[in-house]
Design a protein around this motif. Structure first.
Motif, mmCIF file in Angstrom:
data_model
loop_
_atom_site.group_PDB
_atom_site.id
_atom_site.type_symbol
_atom_site.label_atom_id
_atom_site.label_comp_id
_atom_site.label_asym_id
_atom_site.label_seq_id
_atom_site.Cartn_x
_atom_site.Cartn_y
_atom_site.Cartn_z
ATOM 1 N N SER A 1 51.024 54.791 15.734
ATOM 2 C CA SER A 1 50.348 54.268 16.921
ATOM 3 C C SER A 1 51.389 53.921 17.990
ATOM 4 O O SER A 1 52.578 53.818 17.690
ATOM 5 N N PHE A 2 50.898 53.709 19.215
ATOM 6 C CA PHE A 2 51.817 53.376 20.320
ATOM 7 C C PHE A 2 52.490 52.026 20.131
ATOM 8 O O PHE A 2 53.423 51.687 20.865
ATOM 9 N N LYS A 3 52.037 51.221 19.177
ATOM 10 C CA LYS A 3 52.612 49.900 18.979
ATOM 11 C C LYS A 3 54.114 49.975 18.661
ATOM 12 O O LYS A 3 54.849 49.017 18.890
ATOM 13 N N ASP A 4 54.567 51.121 18.149
ATOM 14 C CA ASP A 4 56.001 51.310 17.880
ATOM 15 C C ASP A 4 56.841 51.134 19.150
ATOM 16 O O ASP A 4 57.975 50.672 19.097
ATOM 17 N N GLY B 1 45.459 45.794 13.121
ATOM 18 C CA GLY B 1 45.870 46.860 12.193
ATOM 19 C C GLY B 1 47.155 47.558 12.564
ATOM 20 O O GLY B 1 48.048 47.718 11.733
ATOM 21 N N ASP B 2 47.256 48.000 13.810
ATOM 22 C CA ASP B 2 48.408 48.828 14.176
ATOM 23 C C ASP B 2 49.654 48.006 14.515
ATOM 24 O O ASP B 2 50.779 48.437 14.255
ATOM 25 N N THR B 3 49.472 46.823 15.091
ATOM 26 C CA THR B 3 50.623 45.966 15.401
ATOM 27 C C THR B 3 51.348 45.579 14.117
ATOM 28 O O THR B 3 52.586 45.612 14.047
ATOM 29 N N SER C 1 42.723 53.182 26.673
ATOM 30 C CA SER C 1 41.818 52.236 26.016
ATOM 31 C C SER C 1 42.371 50.815 26.137
ATOM 32 O O SER C 1 43.591 50.624 26.181
ATOM 33 N N GLY C 2 41.490 49.834 26.154
ATOM 34 C CA GLY C 2 41.909 48.448 26.347
ATOM 35 C C GLY C 2 41.270 47.503 25.345
ATOM 36 O O GLY C 2 40.043 47.468 25.218
ATOM 37 N N GLY C 3 42.099 46.752 24.625
ATOM 38 C CA GLY C 3 41.609 45.729 23.698
ATOM 39 C C GLY C 3 42.153 44.381 24.118
ATOM 40 O O GLY C 3 41.520 43.630 24.852
ATOM 41 N N ASN C 4 43.377 44.091 23.675
ATOM 42 C CA ASN C 4 44.045 42.856 24.095
ATOM 43 C C ASN C 4 44.640 43.012 25.498
ATOM 44 O O ASN C 4 45.106 42.058 26.100
ATOM 45 N N LEU C 5 44.666 44.230 26.003
ATOM 46 C CA LEU C 5 45.013 44.601 27.381
ATOM 47 C C LEU C 5 46.500 44.538 27.706
ATOM 48 O O LEU C 5 46.886 44.660 28.874
ATOM 49 N N GLY C 6 47.351 44.406 26.681
ATOM 50 C CA GLY C 6 48.787 44.475 26.915
ATOM 51 C C GLY C 6 49.200 45.855 27.408
ATOM 52 O O GLY C 6 50.046 45.983 28.299
ATOM 53 N N ASN C 7 48.589 46.879 26.842
ATOM 54 C CA ASN C 7 48.992 48.232 27.206
ATOM 55 C C ASN C 7 48.620 48.572 28.649
ATOM 56 O O ASN C 7 49.373 49.225 29.359
ATOM 57 N N SER D 1 38.171 49.976 15.841
ATOM 58 C CA SER D 1 38.435 48.631 15.312
ATOM 59 C C SER D 1 39.663 47.973 15.936
ATOM 60 O O SER D 1 39.742 46.751 16.006
ATOM 61 N N ALA D 2 40.624 48.766 16.415
ATOM 62 C CA ALA D 2 41.838 48.176 16.992
ATOM 63 C C ALA D 2 41.582 47.551 18.362
ATOM 64 O O ALA D 2 42.417 46.824 18.884
ATOM 65 N N ILE D 3 40.410 47.851 18.964
ATOM 66 C CA ILE D 3 40.087 47.216 20.252
ATOM 67 C C ILE D 3 38.839 46.338 20.111
ATOM 68 O O ILE D 3 38.136 46.070 21.077
ATOM 69 N N ARG D 4 38.603 45.887 18.890
ATOM 70 C CA ARG D 4 37.505 44.942 18.658
ATOM 71 C C ARG D 4 38.018 43.549 18.999
ATOM 72 O O ARG D 4 38.332 42.739 18.132
ATOM 73 N N SER E 1 46.440 58.763 24.378
ATOM 74 C CA SER E 1 45.943 58.621 23.007
ATOM 75 C C SER E 1 46.801 57.567 22.321
ATOM 76 O O SER E 1 48.029 57.615 22.377
ATOM 77 N N THR E 2 46.144 56.582 21.676
ATOM 78 C CA THR E 2 46.891 55.410 21.226
ATOM 79 C C THR E 2 47.267 55.423 19.746
ATOM 80 O O THR E 2 48.164 54.703 19.336
ATOM 81 N N ALA E 3 46.552 56.208 18.929
ATOM 82 C CA ALA E 3 46.892 56.238 17.499
ATOM 83 C C ALA E 3 46.637 57.623 16.932
ATOM 84 O O ALA E 3 45.907 58.430 17.520
ATOM 85 N N HIS E 4 47.220 57.884 15.792
ATOM 86 C CA HIS E 4 46.967 59.143 15.102
ATOM 87 C C HIS E 4 45.628 59.057 14.371
ATOM 88 O O HIS E 4 45.340 58.042 13.731
HETATM 89 C C1 PLP Z 1 46.434 48.072 20.043
HETATM 90 C C2 PLP Z 1 45.635 49.285 20.220
HETATM 91 C C3 PLP Z 1 44.871 49.526 21.374
HETATM 92 C C4 PLP Z 1 44.698 48.513 22.461
HETATM 93 O O1 PLP Z 1 45.869 48.139 23.120
HETATM 94 P P1 PLP Z 1 45.901 46.729 23.886
HETATM 95 O O2 PLP Z 1 47.262 46.604 24.405
HETATM 96 O O3 PLP Z 1 45.544 45.695 22.862
HETATM 97 O O4 PLP Z 1 44.845 46.805 24.946
HETATM 98 C C5 PLP Z 1 44.214 50.725 21.504
HETATM 99 N N1 PLP Z 1 44.279 51.658 20.527
HETATM 100 C C6 PLP Z 1 44.998 51.466 19.410
HETATM 101 C C7 PLP Z 1 44.998 52.539 18.391
HETATM 102 C C8 PLP Z 1 45.694 50.288 19.217
HETATM 103 O O5 PLP Z 1 46.384 50.102 18.095
#
Ligand code: PLP
Length: 447
Positions: free
Chosen positions: A123-126, A156-158, A256-262, A318-321, A394-397
């Protein structure tokens, strides 16, 4: 003299060393890393572009071979190279979406996907975690600070990224996950990397509350994206996209936006490129949320007035729940300043968008499905001009979410009537039976 420091991300006030353990300003706002760009500006954009291009090659030494550390002057210019913890993250592909784009009435090359999930932990969290763990490693190795470990709350991904980078550095990792709300692949990653993995009986927002208190006294270092060091790595996605387009700006970026850091990170990268004269204008950004967890979408619909957290409902993505995103003020600042928009997608829309993209040769995670569903909505209402270039981040595999895909193809998802369900057929080991199946498959594709 340090070339970078923290300041209040909202008021722009304050000045703290990056060696301090601090996540918020006295006013309670998130921080941001500021770089003194004067010497880079004095060089001019062409020299910087040439330097960054020269590192994007097979013979570049570590750490500059990494997509993040190849932009070190804009990430953490002062960290000694030997303290950097890298797993060669970044420099991911930017691919035309070909047949999928054609299916939306777009040109094959017009819609591009930035494959940030094709990365070390998937995932992009790397991209942010290499920066955060490098700085922690620097603080420990140089004797400036010491910690019991590094901790995060995670959807999950962090936690997967933190566990990998912390293990590489030999620093203990503590991860807090919402019990039974992450995928099996996401759960096994921190376990395999030896992290202390704690499944709390709550949701992500509940884990976030616990980790904030846990890291308050400085014994554990906080690795969530409210720690602005992560943003410094994640922002390089924006720089890479522009670089891969020959230093040209696409008209649109969907994320995509969850916690919105990205979302905040993409804007930071773009704003710095603008300040350095590398680009002359901003692309239009569309932040995409699952309808089950869409507080930012609701605020956007309300003319950006009165942001209200929600209780996030179950979603394939689920990662943006996330109902109470930590980086809302930062993300809104960028979106409002640059005319960004917010879209949302239902469970059915995101599942079918994934299935359509997969049928064109991709293997998209549900979060990328949310983003693609938003692109489909914009295409359907004719928002794109023929000359527009559209980039989907695209944020994850997809392999991290294999169970969700299997549930789609097995017609087991709530709120989804799968249009493209595909199941294995059990056959006798006979040539005739196989030919019969092949013919039936061909007829169904034609029909
Ligand atoms: C963390 C994550 C997001 C959301 O990123 P935020 O910075 O929390 O908005 C989207 N997709 C995937 C797969 C993630 O792991």
């Amino acid at each position: 003299m340090s070339r970078s420091w923290f300041r209040d991300a909202i008021t722009g006030e304050g000045h703290w060393s990056l060696d301090e353990v601090i996540y918020r300003s006295p006013a309670g706002n998130l921080l941001e890393v500021v770089h003194d760009l004067s010497s880079l500006k004095a060089q001019g954009p062409d020299k910087l572009k040439a330097l960054w291009d020269s590192r994007w090659g097979p013979r570049t030494p570590t750490p500059f071979h990494s997509g993040i550390w190849g932009k070190k002057e804009l990430v953490l210019p002062d960290i000694p190279d030997e303290h950097v913890v890298t797993l060669d993250e970044g420099h991911s592909s930017l691919l035309p979406m070909g047949r999928y784009a054609e299916g939306l009435g777009l040109d094959r090359e017009q819609l591009l996907i930035k494959q940030c999930g094709n990365s070390h932990s998937g995932s992009f969290k790397d991209l942010g975690m290499t920066v955060l763990v490098s700085q922690v490693n620097h603080l420990i190795r140089s004797g400036k600070q010491d910690f019991l470990g590094v901790a995060c709350a995670s959807s999950g991904d962090t936690s997967a990224a933190l566990a990998a980078y912390a293990a590489a550095a030999g620093i203990p990792a503590v991860v807090l996950l919402p019990n039974a709300k992450v995928s099996p692949a996401q759960l096994v990653q921190p376990l395999a990397n030896g992290a202390l993995t704690l499944a709390l009986d709550t949701d992500f927002d509940g884990c976030m509350k616990v980790v904030r208190e846990l890291t308050h006294d400085g014994r554990l270092y906080l690795a969530n994206s409210m720690n602005s060091l992560r943003i410094e790595g994640q922002k390089t996605v924006a720089i890479e996209i522009i670089q891969q387009l020959g230093w040209e700006v696409p008209e649109w970026i969907f994320i995509s936006g969850g916690n919105l850091g990205n979302t905040a990170a993409i804007y930071k990268g773009l704003e710095e490129l603008l300040e350095l004269g590398v680009i002359g204008h901003m692309p239009k950004l569309v932040c995409c949320q699952a309808a089950a967890a869409d507080p930012l979408y609701r605020c956007f619909q309300n003319g950006w007035r009165g942001f209200q957290p929600v209780v996030a409902a179950a979603t394939q993505a689920s990662a943006i729940r996330i109902g109470d995103p930590v980086s809302v003020p930062k993300a809104m600042k960028g979106l409002i300043a640059h005319g960004g928009e917010v879209a949302h997608a239902s469970e059915s829309e995101l599942a079918e968008a994934c299935a359509r993209a997969d049928a064109a040769g991709f293997f998209t995670c549900p979060h990328t499905g949310v983003t693609l569903a938003a692109v489909e909505q914009y295409a359907a209402r004719g928002a794109f001009a023929a000359s527009d270039r559209i980039v989907v981040i695209s944020t994850a595999h997809g392999l991290k979410f294999a169970e969700t895909k299997a549930a789609y193809h097995g017609n087991k998802l709530a709120d989804v009537q799968p249009e493209r369900a595909n199941q294995p057929q059990v056959l006798k080991p006979s040539i005739d039976a196989v030919y019969e199946a092949v013919e039936a498959h061909r007829r169904s594709r034609e029909g």
